[in-house]
Enzyme design. Structure first.
Site, short mmCIF file in Angstrom:
data_model
loop_
_atom_site.label_atom_id
_atom_site.label_comp_id
_atom_site.label_asym_id
_atom_site.label_seq_id
_atom_site.Cartn_x
_atom_site.Cartn_y
_atom_site.Cartn_z
CD GLU A 210 -2.73 -1.10 2.56
OE1 GLU A 210 -2.59 -0.18 3.38
OE2 GLU A 210 -3.41 -2.12 2.77
CG HIS B 96 6.73 -0.83 4.63
ND1 HIS B 96 6.42 -0.26 3.42
CD2 HIS B 96 5.69 -1.65 4.94
CE1 HIS B 96 5.24 -0.71 3.02
NE2 HIS B 96 4.78 -1.55 3.92
P1 5GP Z 1 1.85 -2.38 3.15
O1 5GP Z 1 0.51 -2.92 2.76
O2 5GP Z 1 2.27 -1.24 2.27
O3 5GP Z 1 2.89 -3.43 3.32
O4 5GP Z 1 1.64 -1.83 4.61
C1 5GP Z 1 1.44 -0.48 4.92
C2 5GP Z 1 1.15 -0.41 6.41
O5 5GP Z 1 1.24 0.94 6.80
C3 5GP Z 1 -0.26 -0.89 6.79
O6 5GP Z 1 -0.13 -1.95 7.73
C4 5GP Z 1 -0.91 0.34 7.41
O7 5GP Z 1 -1.71 0.03 8.52
C5 5GP Z 1 0.27 1.20 7.78
N1 5GP Z 1 0.03 2.63 7.76
C6 5GP Z 1 -0.59 3.32 6.76
N2 5GP Z 1 -0.61 4.64 7.05
C7 5GP Z 1 0.01 4.77 8.26
C8 5GP Z 1 0.30 5.90 9.07
O8 5GP Z 1 0.00 7.05 8.77
N3 5GP Z 1 0.95 5.64 10.24
C9 5GP Z 1 1.32 4.38 10.61
N4 5GP Z 1 1.95 4.25 11.78
N5 5GP Z 1 1.07 3.31 9.86
C10 5GP Z 1 0.42 3.50 8.70
#
Ligand code: 5GP
Length: 116
Positions: free
Chosen positions: A98, A103
């Site tokens: 997302e 990360h």
């Molecule tokens: P991905 O799907 O990209 O691996 O994970 C993105 C993660 O970022 C998700 O687990 C989501 O909950 C987290 N996330 C999205 N926006 C924010 C934010 O503004 N602050 C924090 N601490 N986490 C976020």
């Protein structure tokens, strides 16, 4: 192409806050805003890269090593090595990524279920 306006870039620039767990010269670790387990930490390098592969290809070895060493520092800090944990990195569309800044998710504190 790295998008400088992604949420984690804004967190690194301190434009939006985060619940910080650990920070050093190369990395920042903070709590996920929408935790999928009792412990759900996100770890990001300060180096601008969109995915794991881009990070490995573009960052200097000392930056890569420091980032992964800091993952272990956080694991030690959280005291989760004995009971176990799961590391996840989602990459690109098929990986369900997302936020387009590389990360690592650290999930722990309970038995982690199926793939997310
Ligand atoms: P991905 O799907 O990209 O691996 O994970 C993105 C993660 O970022 C998700 O687990 C989501 O909950 C987290 N996330 C999205 N926006 C924010 C934010 O503004 N602050 C924090 N601490 N986490 C976020």
């Amino acid at each position: 192409m790295y998008d400088d306006n992604n949420i984690f870039a804004k967190i690194l620039r301190k434009e939006i806050p985060c619940d910080k767990v650990y920070e050093d010269e190369f990395s920042l670790f903070f709590k996920d805003i929408n935790p999928q387990a009792k412990i759900h930490i996100l770890g990001i390098p300060k180096f601008q890269s969109t995915t794991f592969s881009e990070f490995l290809k573009k960052a200097d070895n000392n930056i890569i090593l420091s980032f992964f060493k800091s993952v272990q520092i956080v694991i030690d800090h959280l005291n989760i090595e004995k009971d176990g944990y799961r590391l996840i990195t989602n990459s690109g569309e098929n990986g369900g990524q997302e936020v387009p800044h590389f990360h690592i998710h650290i999930l722990a504190g309970e038995k982690i279920g199926g793939l997310r």
